[in-house]
Motif scaffolding. Sequence first.
Motif, short mmCIF file in Angstrom:
data_model
loop_
_atom_site.label_atom_id
_atom_site.label_comp_id
_atom_site.label_asym_id
_atom_site.label_seq_id
_atom_site.Cartn_x
_atom_site.Cartn_y
_atom_site.Cartn_z
N ASN A 29 0.90 -4.05 -10.87
CA ASN A 29 1.11 -2.70 -9.73
C ASN A 29 0.70 -3.16 -8.40
OD1 ASN A 29 0.52 -1.12 -11.70
ND2 ASN A 29 -1.41 -1.49 -12.13
N GLN A 30 0.64 -4.20 -8.00
CA GLN A 30 0.64 -4.32 -6.87
C GLN A 30 2.03 -5.09 -5.95
OE1 GLN A 30 -2.60 -8.44 -6.53
NE2 GLN A 30 -3.89 -6.84 -6.81
N ILE A 31 2.75 -5.62 -7.35
CA ILE A 31 4.53 -6.13 -6.88
C ILE A 31 4.94 -4.57 -6.58
CG2 ILE A 31 6.21 -6.84 -7.94
CD1 ILE A 31 4.25 -8.93 -9.16
N ASP A 32 4.40 -4.23 -7.84
CA ASP A 32 5.41 -2.33 -7.36
C ASP A 32 5.01 -2.22 -6.27
OD1 ASP A 32 7.02 -0.97 -9.16
OD2 ASP A 32 5.41 0.91 -8.92
N GLN A 33 3.71 -1.80 -5.91
CA GLN A 33 3.16 -1.27 -4.63
C GLN A 33 4.26 -2.05 -3.64
OE1 GLN A 33 -0.78 -1.52 -4.24
NE2 GLN A 33 -1.35 -0.43 -5.73
N LYS A 34 4.21 -3.85 -3.11
CA LYS A 34 4.61 -4.69 -2.37
C LYS A 34 6.48 -4.19 -2.29
CE LYS A 34 2.80 -6.99 -0.55
NZ LYS A 34 2.51 -6.66 0.69
N TYR A 35 7.29 -3.75 -3.64
CA TYR A 35 9.01 -3.25 -2.86
C TYR A 35 8.95 -1.93 -3.14
CZ TYR A 35 10.02 -7.63 -6.19
OH TYR A 35 10.51 -8.55 -6.02
N ALA A 36 7.61 -1.24 -3.14
CA ALA A 36 7.38 0.10 -2.24
C ALA A 36 7.50 0.46 -0.87
CB ALA A 36 6.97 0.86 -3.20
N ALA A 37 6.64 -0.54 -0.45
CA ALA A 37 6.64 -0.87 0.39
C ALA A 37 7.62 -1.38 1.24
CB ALA A 37 5.17 -1.92 1.07
N PHE A 38 8.58 -2.33 1.00
CA PHE A 38 9.70 -3.25 0.99
C PHE A 38 10.29 -2.73 1.28
CE2 PHE A 38 10.82 -7.93 1.00
CZ PHE A 38 11.86 -7.42 1.96
N GLU A 39 10.80 -1.42 0.21
CA GLU A 39 12.09 -0.95 0.65
C GLU A 39 11.83 0.28 1.44
OE1 GLU A 39 14.54 1.68 -2.60
OE2 GLU A 39 12.75 1.54 -3.37
N PHE B 204 16.90 -10.12 3.91
CA PHE B 204 14.99 -10.02 3.61
C PHE B 204 15.10 -9.47 1.95
CE2 PHE B 204 14.87 -11.18 8.07
CZ PHE B 204 14.59 -12.46 7.32
N TRP B 205 16.29 -7.63 2.26
CA TRP B 205 15.76 -7.35 1.03
C TRP B 205 16.91 -7.95 0.40
CZ3 TRP B 205 13.00 -3.21 -0.97
CH2 TRP B 205 13.34 -2.11 -2.24
N GLU B 206 18.11 -8.27 0.38
CA GLU B 206 18.52 -8.58 -0.60
C GLU B 206 17.18 -9.74 -1.01
OE1 GLU B 206 22.25 -9.07 1.10
OE2 GLU B 206 22.40 -6.98 2.17
N LEU C 260 4.84 -12.36 -6.20
CA LEU C 260 4.13 -11.00 -5.36
C LEU C 260 4.01 -12.29 -3.13
CD1 LEU C 260 2.76 -8.80 -4.23
CD2 LEU C 260 0.84 -9.97 -5.64
N ASN C 261 3.40 -13.18 -3.75
CA ASN C 261 3.45 -13.91 -2.30
C ASN C 261 5.00 -14.50 -1.46
OD1 ASN C 261 0.70 -14.99 -2.63
ND2 ASN C 261 1.37 -16.66 -3.61
N ALA C 262 6.59 -14.49 -2.62
CA ALA C 262 7.51 -14.61 -1.65
C ALA C 262 7.26 -13.04 -1.28
CB ALA C 262 8.43 -15.06 -3.18
N VAL C 263 7.80 -11.84 -1.86
CA VAL C 263 7.71 -11.15 -1.42
C VAL C 263 7.22 -10.70 -0.02
CG1 VAL C 263 8.08 -7.68 -1.73
CG2 VAL C 263 8.76 -9.80 -3.45
N THR C 264 6.39 -10.61 -0.23
CA THR C 264 5.20 -10.38 0.78
C THR C 264 6.12 -11.50 2.27
OG1 THR C 264 3.39 -10.49 -0.20
CG2 THR C 264 2.82 -11.24 2.41
N GLN C 265 6.16 -12.80 1.89
CA GLN C 265 6.74 -13.32 3.59
C GLN C 265 8.31 -13.50 3.33
OE1 GLN C 265 5.93 -16.92 4.26
NE2 GLN C 265 6.86 -16.67 5.62
N ILE D 96 11.05 -9.95 8.40
CA ILE D 96 11.61 -9.51 9.25
C ILE D 96 11.52 -9.24 10.69
CG2 ILE D 96 12.21 -7.37 9.18
CD1 ILE D 96 11.46 -6.54 6.45
N HIS D 97 9.70 -9.22 10.99
CA HIS D 97 9.61 -9.74 12.20
C HIS D 97 9.14 -11.04 12.44
CE1 HIS D 97 10.06 -5.54 12.39
NE2 HIS D 97 9.75 -5.84 11.65
N ALA D 98 9.10 -12.29 12.05
CA ALA D 98 8.86 -13.09 11.76
C ALA D 98 9.04 -13.80 13.62
CB ALA D 98 9.21 -14.72 11.56
#
Length: 580
Positions: free
Chosen positions: A52-62, A75-77, A279-284, A289-291
């Motif tokens: 569920n957390q991964i799904d939410q993270k991808y939704a926020a990323f999108e 980064f999205w690719e 999850l950690n990789a998607v968060t990174q 994006i704004h690093a």
Amino acid sequence: MSGAKETPRQKMIGMMYLVYTALLAMNVSKDILDAFDTVNNGVQTTNITLANQIDQKYAAFEEQYSKEPEKAGPFWEQAQALREEANDLIDYVEALKWDLVKKVECSKAETPTEAAQMALETGLLRNADTLRNGRKMYDINTSKVKSRDNYNQPTAYMMGNPEGPGNGGKAYELSEKIRRFRGEVVKAMGPAHIHEIGMITDSIYGTKEYVMEQAKVSEDKLKRLPLEGEVYGAKYNYDENSADPVQNSWEYNNFHHTVLVADVTLLNKIISEAQTAELNAVTQLMTNIHASDFTFDEIGAKVFAESGYLLSGQTYKAQAMVTAWQNAKTTATVSLDGGPMKEYTSDGQGLINLEFNCGVGSHRYNGVIKMLDPKTGELKDYTFENSFVVAPPAVSVSATKMNVVYRGINNPIAVGGGVGGEINASASSGSLTRTGNGTYNLLPGAADEVTISVTSGGSSLGSMKFRVKDLPKPTALIRNVVNGQVSKSALQAAGRVEAEMKDFDFDGVHYDVVGYTFRYKTKSGTTKEAKANSGGFTDEIRNAISQANVGDMFVFTAIQVRGNDGKTKTIETPIGVEIK
């Protein structure tokens, strides 16, 4: 599978697995097997939460990608490639987990459908082919597994032919998929995070000499492993007390002679580690994006003016904006006119106030501001340069009633003011001719007023209006006459009536006498009159003067003059002369 940052639950799972492995050679009690059931159920619950957390993270990323497609695109690719690899691994482990249980518990079933139906009826399988967050999931109830302590069939299925590795054992396929997935995670998180990822399946086990030979490292370097010996997850270990150089692989250590309930728990743990890494990789990736963006802790309104000093007629221009700044001190080194560098410190609002005391003329300065790059953590140079002009102090004082120019002559005009640009002047009527730097001659026209307008660099610096008048009348005079008396010889020597501009400061102003009337009265009382068409004495006037006696009076009146403006004027004041 160690090396990653684990949650307390994951640490407990790992400890339980080690305890169980140590007791495999003993008559394991039912309590130990029940404990694995508890751990397995907890891991499956954790996996649902992670999904569920991964799904939410991808939704926020999108959503971030839709707002900033150019910046977030790369980064999205990467995230999409990572998700594809994660789905492939987790789907494989889920299917492998069910196949393993099915071979041991549902061996009598002739088809996969029959096996699934059998498992559902007995409660062994809580669901079949359930999709959760786009991934297939087999929820196995290990407490319903009758052969929880069976290790022969799981070992054969996972390890294959004991005579050699890689001969059909599923553990080797699993190891390869984990390696491939881990490589994708390393790409996403970067080499700096390689030791946080875990999921290492390509370790070398054996004696010190064997590991040194395989890893091709010295004994001294070996002691610092895995920090220096890890390449995409390679991890080298050795046993000081082992004399057997035979390699024990990750597959062997995890799936050789392990019972079914331990295998199921371990496979669920692999899913948990894979989801945690994803999850950690998607968060990174989202962070990347704004690093390189700068962060600020204050915000406010600022006004930046082009100049704080204007001349009349110029437009005040400024930019007002909301800006952000860091309270941290920032330093700049600045050189003026090629001189030594001087250090300046910001005021706490990101502004560095530069102050120069300079003489009249053009000046240029350049400098460097050093700021910490948020991405690299290193100081980065930001160079700048600018120039300015210092003008001498100037003030203008004028008599407001004396703004007069005269027709027919060149009126000298001086134009001053303006900084750093050429001065240009023009007249609304007549002609204005430049004679030098800031000096002009104005020859007025027929208008009663003329306006001088001044510009510099395309900007108006102001204007001045002047009244236009005719030249004033001159004073008529005859040379040698003192206090109205003159001798006949002196008057004869003067020979003419002249016109003179007295107390008039314009050079080149000249009047010619073009006529007058001569009157005189003799002692006998006779009055005579003669006309002249120029300033000179006529023969009649000369004859009268030669016959004059002491006391005779001569009057020169209605004197007409013509000046530079070409106009004829009459001097009303006559000249009276007494012969002495």
